[in-house]
Design a protein around this motif. Structure first.
Motif, mmCIF file in Angstrom:
data_model
loop_
_atom_site.group_PDB
_atom_site.id
_atom_site.type_symbol
_atom_site.label_atom_id
_atom_site.label_comp_id
_atom_site.label_asym_id
_atom_site.label_seq_id
_atom_site.Cartn_x
_atom_site.Cartn_y
_atom_site.Cartn_z
ATOM 1 N N VAL A 1 0.779 -1.347 0.131
ATOM 2 C CA VAL A 1 0.129 -0.106 0.039
ATOM 3 C C VAL A 1 0.889 1.141 0.100
ATOM 4 C CG1 VAL A 1 -2.074 -1.148 1.153
ATOM 5 C CG2 VAL A 1 -0.312 0.064 2.666
ATOM 6 N N ALA A 2 2.263 1.297 0.438
ATOM 7 C CA ALA A 2 3.129 2.187 0.232
ATOM 8 C C ALA A 2 3.272 2.856 -1.150
ATOM 9 C CB ALA A 2 4.399 1.771 0.962
ATOM 10 N N LEU A 3 2.931 2.025 -2.213
ATOM 11 C CA LEU A 3 3.048 2.436 -3.325
ATOM 12 C C LEU A 3 1.964 3.387 -3.891
ATOM 13 C CD1 LEU A 3 3.902 -1.154 -5.271
ATOM 14 C CD2 LEU A 3 5.382 0.440 -4.948
ATOM 15 N N LYS B 1 -6.127 -3.792 -2.470
ATOM 16 C CA LYS B 1 -5.226 -3.242 -1.401
ATOM 17 C C LYS B 1 -6.224 -3.457 0.035
ATOM 18 C CE LYS B 1 -3.027 0.609 -3.648
ATOM 19 N NZ LYS B 1 -2.824 2.112 -3.619
ATOM 20 N N ARG B 2 -5.405 -3.749 1.173
ATOM 21 C CA ARG B 2 -6.004 -3.663 2.412
ATOM 22 C C ARG B 2 -5.248 -2.765 3.400
ATOM 23 N NH1 ARG B 2 -5.965 -8.801 6.928
ATOM 24 N NH2 ARG B 2 -6.751 -7.691 8.664
ATOM 25 N N SER B 3 -6.148 -1.981 3.842
ATOM 26 C CA SER B 3 -5.608 -1.022 5.002
ATOM 27 C C SER B 3 -6.679 -1.491 6.269
ATOM 28 C CB SER B 3 -5.542 0.496 4.421
ATOM 29 O OG SER B 3 -4.955 0.654 3.552
ATOM 30 N N GLY B 4 -5.992 -1.843 7.390
ATOM 31 C CA GLY B 4 -6.656 -2.268 8.498
ATOM 32 C C GLY B 4 -7.785 -3.263 8.258
ATOM 33 N N GLY C 1 -1.949 -3.751 5.057
ATOM 34 C CA GLY C 1 -0.700 -2.995 4.501
ATOM 35 C C GLY C 1 -0.493 -3.748 3.103
ATOM 36 N N GLY C 2 -0.918 -4.800 2.962
ATOM 37 C CA GLY C 2 -0.691 -5.719 1.659
ATOM 38 C C GLY C 2 -1.425 -5.340 0.385
ATOM 39 N N LEU C 3 -0.811 -5.498 -0.805
ATOM 40 C CA LEU C 3 -1.454 -5.245 -2.092
ATOM 41 C C LEU C 3 -1.234 -6.550 -2.811
ATOM 42 C CD1 LEU C 3 -1.864 -3.191 -4.420
ATOM 43 C CD2 LEU C 3 0.672 -3.238 -4.670
ATOM 44 N N LEU C 4 -2.462 -6.669 -3.664
ATOM 45 C CA LEU C 4 -2.402 -7.834 -4.511
ATOM 46 C C LEU C 4 -2.604 -6.990 -5.886
ATOM 47 C CD1 LEU C 4 -2.997 -10.746 -5.172
ATOM 48 C CD2 LEU C 4 -5.260 -10.608 -4.898
ATOM 49 N N LEU C 5 -1.706 -7.776 -6.882
ATOM 50 C CA LEU C 5 -1.542 -7.302 -8.116
ATOM 51 C C LEU C 5 -2.138 -8.411 -9.347
ATOM 52 C CD1 LEU C 5 1.493 -5.053 -8.388
ATOM 53 C CD2 LEU C 5 -0.894 -4.196 -8.275
ATOM 54 N N VAL C 6 -2.984 -8.422 -10.065
ATOM 55 C CA VAL C 6 -3.507 -9.510 -10.769
ATOM 56 C C VAL C 6 -3.546 -9.271 -12.155
ATOM 57 C CG1 VAL C 6 -5.471 -11.324 -10.713
ATOM 58 C CG2 VAL C 6 -5.159 -10.107 -8.521
ATOM 59 N N CYS C 7 -3.727 -10.223 -13.144
ATOM 60 C CA CYS C 7 -3.717 -10.162 -14.484
ATOM 61 C C CYS C 7 -4.231 -11.304 -14.975
ATOM 62 C CB CYS C 7 -2.401 -9.664 -15.461
ATOM 63 S SG CYS C 7 -1.102 -11.026 -15.134
ATOM 64 N N ALA C 8 -4.721 -11.622 -16.136
ATOM 65 C CA ALA C 8 -5.195 -12.670 -16.906
ATOM 66 C C ALA C 8 -4.796 -12.967 -18.202
ATOM 67 C CB ALA C 8 -6.755 -12.715 -16.826
#
Length: 575
Positions: free
Chosen positions: A339-341, A365-368, A391-398
């Motif tokens: 999430v810092a990005l 994104k997850r914040s709290g 604070g994690g981020l998930l980047l997805v494509c197909a």
């Protein structure tokens, strides 16, 4: 050293135990300082630098005036006495910083112009001149201490290579430079023959065929510091001419080749001041693409790719469902702390993904306890199903695997760079094996060899090869990667003449062409060829990697100080 020698010592080797010696030095004037009655010259040679002093108590007025008039980068000869510097004048940043030479003789043997086209000495923070300018005056650029240290390191790595290979029972054998053209993946440089008009020699892309013939000849273990030439487009890590450590051995399996190369790299990294653990990690080509999207991943970092097809399809996101229906998959990358990005960073990562052929990136994104981003709106999406830590981020494509692998590889590297992630280890060596023997040509769609045509197929796939079927045939080929760089590649070779002939047929050669170009090799293989395999290390690539670190300072004997292995290279070239 005779009394008439131009120098008795190198500039960088003088230390406190040399105080009182009368010495002769030779080198370049690095810089000059006038302190009103005292003149100091920093005298430099390839081993380092020492301060030479001119003062009224030990220098004649004429000599003092001469020292004041010498342009930097002039070549001089100096005689004088080694003296201890006063305590307040010692320089701990300089290997010779405890001493100076009180000059009694100064001879200019190579005066330099007062204004040089490029500087050799740079103040801290000063930019280098433009590369084109430096290359135009390369002889001056190469005087820079950092470049001299690089050349010195390259020399030591070459000598350590020879020592390590010899200790493992390998002979160093030179092979011809003027040779026959061979199909090894790039265009040959051709040299016209003076005696046979209309005929050409080729400069070797590698010593491949020669080293295989050496195995047939019974030399068993061969290596060579080989110069190779390939007429191909320039890239950052590929040049028209280059040096490789070329290796071949008989009666070996892939595991045996791995063991030889691991011992070699342990020795090279030790020469550079690092300790490596063996054995190196291994991944199949399929596993590398699945986990990292590339066959030369930077394995110092985590961030593995994931197959998210099962968890993210059937939730109302049409792009995902359509891609899977067309035979593709949904894949992604979980980024702790992502999430810092910033939005700007995410946009840049999306652009990199699109440049690899992807339609874009979907973000979560997850914040709290809050989920945000387009994927947060999917049916049934929850903290539990998202699988993200705070604070994690998930980047997805197909899409198809070829597209998602290439795109997510770029995204992964972009994330590592933009978050400045700390590596989990300093040195990540990785063997990648079980490559496909064939691949589709991007332009024509035809099947072509993924590497060179002397690579043996997996024994279990031999019948498929002989039947002319291309897809799914595995090669006994292996690459060695290091921190995202390919260090070299190798394979177990074909020794069955029937299999080798079949390979040439698949390349499009008819029987007369095979006989004309490769008849000598096929006949050799039919006369008692041992199983053999080898490897080629891209030596320039190894020598340029930023793995050098300073050796610890410390007092050692004069003999050890003069040894390359025990010289303090960081101190010898700077004040």
């Amino acid at each position: 050293m005779s009394a008439t020698a131009m120098r008795t010592h190198r500039c960088g080797e003088l230390r406190a135990d040399d105080v009182g010696r009368h010495v002769k030095l030779a080198g370049w004037v690095h810089r000059r300082r006038d302190l009103g009655g005292l003149v100091f010259l920093d005298l430099r040679d390839r081993d380092g630098m020492v301060q030479v002093s001119f003062g009224p108590d030990w220098t004649s007025p004429d000599l003092l005036a001469q020292a004041l008039d010498i342009p930097p980068e002039s070549v001089v000869l100096v005689e004088g006495e080694v003296c201890a510097r006063p305590d307040e004048a010692r320089n701990p940043e300089m290997a010779t910083g405890d001493v100076e030479v009180h000059a009694s003789v100064l001879t200019v043997v190579g005066p330099a112009e007062a204004q040089l086209p490029i500087p050799v000495w740079r103040t801290k923070g000063e930019d280098l001149p433009a590369e084109e300018r430096r290359l135009e005056h390369r002889y001056l650029d190469l005087r820079r201490p950092e470049l001299q240290r690089n050349i010195e390191l390259r020399h030591r790595l070459l000598q350590r290579s020879r020592t390590a290979m010899t200790a493992m029972g390998f002979y160093e054998i030179e092979t011809p430079i003027l040779t026959k053209p061979t199909p090894e993946g790039a265009r040959d440089f051709l040299v016209p023959s003076r005696e046979h008009r209309g005929h050409f020699y080729a400069l070797p892309q590698s010593p491949q065929i020669y080293k295989q013939l050496l195995m047939v000849a019974g030399f068993d273990r061969y290596f060579q510091i080989a110069r190779c030439f390939r007429d191909e487009d320039l890239r950052a890590d590929r040049q028209l001419e280059f040096t490789q450590i070329d290796i071949e051995a008989s009666f070996v399996s892939s595991d045996d080749v791995y063991a030889v190369l691991e011992k070699l790299f342990v020795a090279l990294w030790d020469e550079a001041g690092h300790t490596l653990a063996r054995p190196f990690a291994r991944l199949s080509h399929t596993e590398a693409l699945e986990r990292y999207g590339t066959d030369k991943p930077d394995a110092r970092f985590g961030l593995p790719l994931e197959d998210l097809t099962a968890s993210l399809t059937g939730r109302g996101f049409a792009a995902f469902d359509t891609a899977v229906a067309d035979g593709g998959r949904v894949r992604g990358l979980r980024v702790p702390g992502g999430v810092a990005l910033s939005r700007k960073h995410i946009d840049a990562l999306t652009a990199e993904a699109r440049s690899a052929g992807l339609g874009g990136l979907a973000v979560l994104k997850r914040s709290g306890d809050a989920l945000t981003g387009p994927l947060a709106k999917l049916e049934g999406m929850s903290l539990e199903s998202a699988g993200l830590e705070d604070g994690g981020l998930l980047l997805v494509c197909a899409g198809g695997d070829d597209v998602t692998s290439a795109g997510l590889d770029r995204v992964r590297r972009g994330v590592i760079e933009r978050l400045a992630l700390p590596p989990e280890t300093e040195h990540a060596f990785l063997w990648v094996h079980e490559f496909p023997l064939f691949e589709r040509d991007e332009d024509t769609g035809q099947w072509v060899f993924a590497h060179h045509p002397f690579t043996a197929p997996n024994p279990a796939d031999r019948d498929e090869l002989m039947a002319g079927r291309y897809e799914g045939i595995r090669a006994q080929h292996y690459d060695l990667g290091y921190n995202g760089n390919e260090l070299g590649s190798g394979s177990i070779r074909i020794t069955d003449p029937a299999v080798q002939s079949r390979v040439f047929e698949l390349l499009g050669f008819d029987a007369p062409q095979i006989e004309q170009r490769f008849g000598f090799l096929l006949r050799a293989l039919a006369m008692g060829a041992p199983p053999h395999g080898g490897f080629a290390v891209g030596f320039n690539r190894v020598a340029m990697l930023p793995f050098r670190k300073p050796r610890p300072r410390g007092r050692c004997s004069r003999a050890r100080r003069r040894s390359c292995r025990h010289r303090n290279w960081t101190g010898s070239g700077s004040r």
